[in-house]
Design a protein around this motif. Structure first.
Motif, PDB file in Angstrom:
ATOM      1  N   VAL A  99       0.499 -31.449 174.733  1.00  0.00           N
ATOM      2  CA  VAL A  99      -0.886 -32.481 174.559  1.00  0.00           C
ATOM      3  C   VAL A  99      -0.133 -33.980 174.389  1.00  0.00           C
ATOM      4  N   ARG A 100       0.648 -34.927 173.949  1.00  0.00           N
ATOM      5  CA  ARG A 100       1.352 -35.981 173.620  1.00  0.00           C
ATOM      6  C   ARG A 100       1.292 -36.616 175.110  1.00  0.00           C
ATOM      7  N   ASP A 101       1.907 -35.476 176.718  1.00  0.00           N
ATOM      8  CA  ASP A 101       2.453 -36.305 177.851  1.00  0.00           C
ATOM      9  C   ASP A 101       1.168 -35.893 178.880  1.00  0.00           C
ATOM     10  N   GLY A 251      12.109 -17.228 173.780  1.00  0.00           N
ATOM     11  CA  GLY A 251      11.173 -16.378 174.171  1.00  0.00           C
ATOM     12  C   GLY A 251      10.660 -16.419 173.341  1.00  0.00           C
ATOM     13  N   GLU A 252       9.833 -15.058 172.970  1.00  0.00           N
ATOM     14  CA  GLU A 252       8.974 -14.703 172.064  1.00  0.00           C
ATOM     15  C   GLU A 252       8.215 -15.348 170.992  1.00  0.00           C
ATOM     16  N   GLY A 253       9.410 -16.172 170.346  1.00  0.00           N
ATOM     17  CA  GLY A 253       8.891 -17.456 169.180  1.00  0.00           C
ATOM     18  C   GLY A 253       8.021 -19.191 170.039  1.00  0.00           C
ATOM     19  N   VAL A 254       8.688 -19.085 171.415  1.00  0.00           N
ATOM     20  CA  VAL A 254       8.338 -19.886 172.394  1.00  0.00           C
ATOM     21  C   VAL A 254       6.372 -19.679 172.655  1.00  0.00           C
ATOM     22  N   GLN A 255       6.404 -18.761 173.098  1.00  0.00           N
ATOM     23  CA  GLN A 255       5.274 -18.365 173.243  1.00  0.00           C
ATOM     24  C   GLN A 255       4.191 -18.450 171.594  1.00  0.00           C
ATOM     25  N   ARG A 256       4.548 -17.169 170.085  1.00  0.00           N
ATOM     26  CA  ARG A 256       3.823 -18.406 168.973  1.00  0.00           C
ATOM     27  C   ARG A 256       3.883 -19.415 169.188  1.00  0.00           C
ATOM     28  N   ASP A 257       4.706 -20.574 169.575  1.00  0.00           N
ATOM     29  CA  ASP A 257       4.122 -21.711 169.372  1.00  0.00           C
ATOM     30  C   ASP A 257       3.634 -22.382 170.229  1.00  0.00           C
ATOM     31  N   LEU A 258       3.415 -21.587 171.363  1.00  0.00           N
ATOM     32  CA  LEU A 258       2.028 -22.218 172.800  1.00  0.00           C
ATOM     33  C   LEU A 258       1.145 -21.368 172.478  1.00  0.00           C
ATOM     34  N   LEU A 259       0.886 -20.544 171.708  1.00  0.00           N
ATOM     35  CA  LEU A 259      -0.396 -20.534 171.583  1.00  0.00           C
ATOM     36  C   LEU A 259      -1.370 -21.360 171.082  1.00  0.00           C
ATOM     37  N   ILE A 261      -2.459 -24.100 170.810  1.00  0.00           N
ATOM     38  CA  ILE A 261      -2.015 -25.241 171.864  1.00  0.00           C
ATOM     39  C   ILE A 261      -3.099 -24.264 173.071  1.00  0.00           C
ATOM     40  N   VAL A 262      -2.945 -23.304 173.644  1.00  0.00           N
ATOM     41  CA  VAL A 262      -3.241 -22.522 174.184  1.00  0.00           C
ATOM     42  C   VAL A 262      -4.606 -22.609 173.863  1.00  0.00           C
ATOM     43  N   GLU A 263      -4.466 -22.068 172.696  1.00  0.00           N
ATOM     44  CA  GLU A 263      -5.798 -21.421 171.928  1.00  0.00           C
ATOM     45  C   GLU A 263      -7.152 -22.728 171.391  1.00  0.00           C
ATOM     46  N   GLY A 264      -6.425 -23.948 171.185  1.00  0.00           N
ATOM     47  CA  GLY A 264      -6.914 -24.941 170.619  1.00  0.00           C
ATOM     48  C   GLY A 264      -6.733 -25.320 169.987  1.00  0.00           C
ATOM     49  N   THR A 265      -6.340 -26.747 169.675  1.00  0.00           N
ATOM     50  CA  THR A 265      -5.774 -27.109 168.502  1.00  0.00           C
ATOM     51  C   THR A 265      -5.938 -28.798 168.767  1.00  0.00           C
ATOM     52  N   VAL A 266      -5.829 -29.444 167.110  1.00  0.00           N
ATOM     53  CA  VAL A 266      -5.501 -31.337 167.513  1.00  0.00           C
ATOM     54  C   VAL A 266      -4.677 -31.386 167.506  1.00  0.00           C
ATOM     55  N   VAL A 267      -3.905 -32.171 168.278  1.00  0.00           N
ATOM     56  CA  VAL A 267      -2.077 -32.849 168.223  1.00  0.00           C
ATOM     57  C   VAL A 267      -2.504 -34.776 168.303  1.00  0.00           C
ATOM     58  N   SER A 268      -1.216 -34.944 167.233  1.00  0.00           N
ATOM     59  CA  SER A 268      -1.493 -36.538 167.220  1.00  0.00           C
ATOM     60  C   SER A 268      -0.573 -36.840 168.545  1.00  0.00           C
ATOM     61  N   THR A 269      -1.465 -37.909 168.438  1.00  0.00           N
ATOM     62  CA  THR A 269      -0.209 -38.685 170.192  1.00  0.00           C
ATOM     63  C   THR A 269      -0.799 -40.687 169.066  1.00  0.00           C
ATOM     64  N   SER A 275      -7.457 -32.957 171.080  1.00  0.00           N
ATOM     65  CA  SER A 275      -8.034 -31.574 170.523  1.00  0.00           C
ATOM     66  C   SER A 275      -7.827 -30.467 172.027  1.00  0.00           C
ATOM     67  N   THR A 276      -7.168 -29.574 172.369  1.00  0.00           N
ATOM     68  CA  THR A 276      -7.288 -28.797 173.633  1.00  0.00           C
ATOM     69  C   THR A 276      -7.950 -28.066 173.455  1.00  0.00           C
ATOM     70  N   ASP A 277      -9.049 -27.879 172.771  1.00  0.00           N
ATOM     71  CA  ASP A 277      -9.879 -26.651 173.107  1.00  0.00           C
ATOM     72  C   ASP A 277     -10.850 -26.745 174.412  1.00  0.00           C
ATOM     73  N   HIS A 278     -10.494 -27.085 175.045  1.00  0.00           N
ATOM     74  CA  HIS A 278     -11.958 -27.308 176.427  1.00  0.00           C
ATOM     75  C   HIS A 278     -10.539 -27.775 177.848  1.00  0.00           C
ATOM     76  N   VAL A 279      -8.963 -28.244 177.496  1.00  0.00           N
ATOM     77  CA  VAL A 279      -8.259 -28.044 178.428  1.00  0.00           C
ATOM     78  C   VAL A 279      -7.852 -27.065 179.088  1.00  0.00           C
ATOM     79  N   LEU A 280      -7.704 -26.310 180.643  1.00  0.00           N
ATOM     80  CA  LEU A 280      -7.763 -25.799 181.827  1.00  0.00           C
ATOM     81  C   LEU A 280      -6.214 -25.530 181.798  1.00  0.00           C
ATOM     82  N   PHE A 281      -6.216 -24.591 181.004  1.00  0.00           N
ATOM     83  CA  PHE A 281      -4.549 -24.282 180.921  1.00  0.00           C
ATOM     84  C   PHE A 281      -4.012 -23.398 182.356  1.00  0.00           C
TER      85      PHE A 281
END
Length: 417
Positions: A99-101, A251-259, A261-269, A275-281
């Motif tokens: 999200v920062r990038d 593996g699975e740990g990365v998937q859970r951390d990605l979740l 971001i893909v589902e929609g969260t707010v990240v400080s930049t 907010s990633t709610d409407h970002v297309l992945f």
């Protein structure tokens, strides 16, 4: 941008051969963004993008489709490899950096557009400053007669923070950016040629003329509403059902951390909360060993649209060499024309290159259309080494002669092709 899905596909066809299903999927996703903007705000908030999972071998156009789509829409684009991230608690990049990038990419895009709008004013101011140093009129400066003359100008130097280099991590980078903003810019005097001085001063003036606060707000809006994130190699973090062993760090740990971001969260930049709610992945992977169903169910659910990209054969390779606006052959022709060499391929020669590239993919590792660059480089090695050759015709016989020895030896072709 107000293109229909059919028009989007036609634009993509100019650069990418085949893969109709993937093009249609991304065209609909992009059009849905335009449709969403026309909805009432309370309904628009609820309409989430339908993320896409592309399945196909390497070199068939997955990344190129996503990149061209973003360029077509003028949207902030970020490509990341899923394997670069590690589970929280292990050393490595954290997923919030996506999200920062993306926010940084949006800011650079907006700044580029805003600088282009004030370029004329910035150019005039730069010319006035250089003209006053030379004690000539701006009109006289534009003739170019002073381009190679050395002059001394003041250049803003980036603030260097002591001891920051010994620390690592992205949080430290954010702290460094913040501290740089608080420190006054130092001016240094440099001796440069007039042509270079005009470019430096034009950039400085454009930077000064742009409203940074407006650029920041627009970048935040674009990152949230129009951002496109392409997550490659997602198959590498999918764990097969039969896999056993210790902690699956990548593996699975990365998937859970990605979740989140893909589902929609707010990240400080650096620019503010995004907010990633409407970002297309758009996720992509070859899925040779694993299957999409090996991803954790929650992540599978966040990629409802799945498209399979077709492997490329000799016919597709031939079209890739001929059809795109900036095909490899057109690139080589333009490069060699700069050295007064007119390169011409016969239709049979193009077919031979396509056939050899496909054969190399079959016998060695299948790297898709990327093999064409390797084969063409081998074919044109002698021509590229020389200059001012006039008209050079590449025939089927010439292609076969250049590649015969390489393909005859399996060990040699493994290293060269």
């Amino acid at each position: 941008m107000n293109l229909t899905p059919a028009e989007i596909v036609r634009e993509l066809d100019k650069h990418i051969v085949g893969q109709a299903a993937a093009k249609r999927a991304v065209a609909v996703a992009l059009r849905n963004r335009i449709r969403r903007k026309k909805l009432p705000p309370e309904l628009a908030r609820e309409v989430m993008p339908k993320n896409i999972l592309m399945i196909g071998p390497t070199g068939v156009g997955k990344t190129e489709i996503a990149r061209r789509l973003a360029r077509l829409a003028g949207a902030p684009f970020l490509k990341v490899e899923a394997t670069k991230f590690t589970e929280v608690g292990y050393v490595g990049r954290d997923v919030d950096s996506i999200v920062r990038d993306l926010a940084e990419a949006a800011y650079q895009l907006v700044m580029q557009e805003m600088k282009a709008k004030v370029e004329g004013r910035a150019q005039n101011l730069a010319e006035e400053e250089v003209a006053s140093i030379l004690r000539v009129s701006p009109l006289e400066l534009r003739t170019g007669r002073y381009n190679d003359q050395l002059i001394e100008i003041e250049v803003a130097e980036e603030a260097r923070l002591p001891m920051m280099g010994m620390f690592g991590g992205e949080q430290m980078q954010s702290l460094q950016d913040m501290l740089k903003g608080l420190m006054p810019q130092r001016k240094v005097r440099r001796k440069v040629r007039v042509k270079e001085a005009l470019e430096i001063l034009k950039n400085q003036e454009a930077e000064r003329l742009v409203d940074k606060e407006e650029a920041t707000q627009e970048a935040l809006r674009r990152a949230q509403e129009e951002g496109i994130v392409f997550i490659d190699e997602v198959d590498k973090i999918a764990r097969g059902k039969g896999a056993v062993g210790g902690p699956d760090v990548s593996g699975e740990g990365v998937q859970r951390d990605l979740l989140p971001i893909v589902e929609g969260t707010v990240v400080s930049t650096r620019l503010g909360p995004v907010s990633t709610d409407h970002v297309l992945f758009i996720a992509a992977g070859a899925f040779h060993v694993s299957k999409p169903s090996d991803l954790i169910p929650e992540l599978q659910g966040r990629f409802p649209i799945r498209v399979e990209l077709e492997p490329l054969g000799p016919a597709e390779f031939e079209r890739i060499l001929r059809e795109p606006e900036n095909s490899l052959i057109k690139q080589y022709q333009a490069l060699l024309a700069a050295d007064e060499t007119e390169l011409h391929f016969t239709p049979e020669a193009i077919q031979a290159v396509a056939r050899f590239a496909h054969q190399a993919n079959q016998e060695l590792e299948d790297i898709g259309a990327r093999r064409l660059a390797t084969v063409l480089e081998r074919v044109l090695e002698e021509v590229s080494f020389q200059t001012s050759l006039g008209r050079v015709e590449v025939t089927k016989e010439y292609v076969e002669a250049r590649l015969k020895d390489v393909l005859a030896s399996h060990d040699l072709s493994r290293y060269i092709l």
